[in-house]
Design a protein around this motif. Sequence first.
Motif, mmCIF file in Angstrom:
data_model
loop_
_atom_site.group_PDB
_atom_site.id
_atom_site.type_symbol
_atom_site.label_atom_id
_atom_site.label_comp_id
_atom_site.label_asym_id
_atom_site.label_seq_id
_atom_site.Cartn_x
_atom_site.Cartn_y
_atom_site.Cartn_z
ATOM 1 N N ARG A 6 0.823 -1.220 0.000
ATOM 2 C CA ARG A 6 0.000 0.000 0.000
ATOM 3 C C ARG A 6 0.859 1.274 0.000
ATOM 4 N NH1 ARG A 6 -2.730 -3.172 3.938
ATOM 5 N NH2 ARG A 6 -1.832 -1.846 5.538
ATOM 6 N N MET A 8 3.511 4.021 -1.896
ATOM 7 C CA MET A 8 3.671 4.645 -3.214
ATOM 8 C C MET A 8 5.022 5.335 -3.241
ATOM 9 S SD MET A 8 0.081 6.506 -4.067
ATOM 10 C CE MET A 8 0.629 6.827 -5.734
ATOM 11 N N ARG A 48 2.606 1.319 -8.482
ATOM 12 C CA ARG A 48 2.510 2.370 -7.458
ATOM 13 C C ARG A 48 3.806 3.177 -7.381
ATOM 14 N NH1 ARG A 48 -1.926 2.552 -4.407
ATOM 15 N NH2 ARG A 48 -0.879 3.173 -2.486
ATOM 16 N N GLN A 91 -4.699 10.291 -4.700
ATOM 17 C CA GLN A 91 -4.412 8.897 -4.388
ATOM 18 C C GLN A 91 -4.179 8.744 -2.891
ATOM 19 O OE1 GLN A 91 -1.058 8.137 -6.941
ATOM 20 N NE2 GLN A 91 -2.323 7.984 -8.766
ATOM 21 N N SER A 93 -2.021 6.223 0.209
ATOM 22 C CA SER A 93 -1.003 5.216 0.519
ATOM 23 C C SER A 93 -0.826 5.158 2.027
ATOM 24 C CB SER A 93 0.328 5.581 -0.144
ATOM 25 O OG SER A 93 0.892 6.734 0.470
#
Length: 172
Positions: A6, A8, A48, A91, A93
């Motif tokens: 998870r 980035m 990612r 986004q 993360s």
Amino acid sequence: MKAAARSMAVVVGIEQYQAGEPWRLTGPALDACRFIHWLTRRGVPPDRITALLSPLPENAESVAEKLQSYRVLNADRATVIKVITQDLPGQASDLLIVYWGGHGVMDGDTRRLIYADATTQNKWNLNLSELLKCMRSHTFAGHPRQIVLVDACQNLVSQLGWEISMPDEKLA
């Protein structure tokens, strides 16, 4: 490894500048490749990771070969700003990693990182102090943990004679 999945990353490596031969650096784009592969081996998915690169012509083929499975964009001002101000805020993360390799300068207390499309007349740069401030704001709330790694010179603007030619821009 769930956290890594998870995470980035935005990885910048600039060797070639529009300012020409005197600004060339050997290594930052290849260092970016090594860092990207290091992240991937630790579980960060290739989709990612965004690579913002400007390799030297003699390194371009090697960089392209090493990063076939990754999102690779140019490290020019417009692209970097778009990634920072438009892509990342939309986004999320668990951990956002930003890595920058290339030229940098100190302008008083302000650290600046030079974009690939900088010239001797237009020294386009990312105000690192502004970036860090922006990343602490609600704009980056989707990225509660962040690491910023910078491998850049800290030449003094005053010693380079650039005081009046350093453009500055604020990040939203």
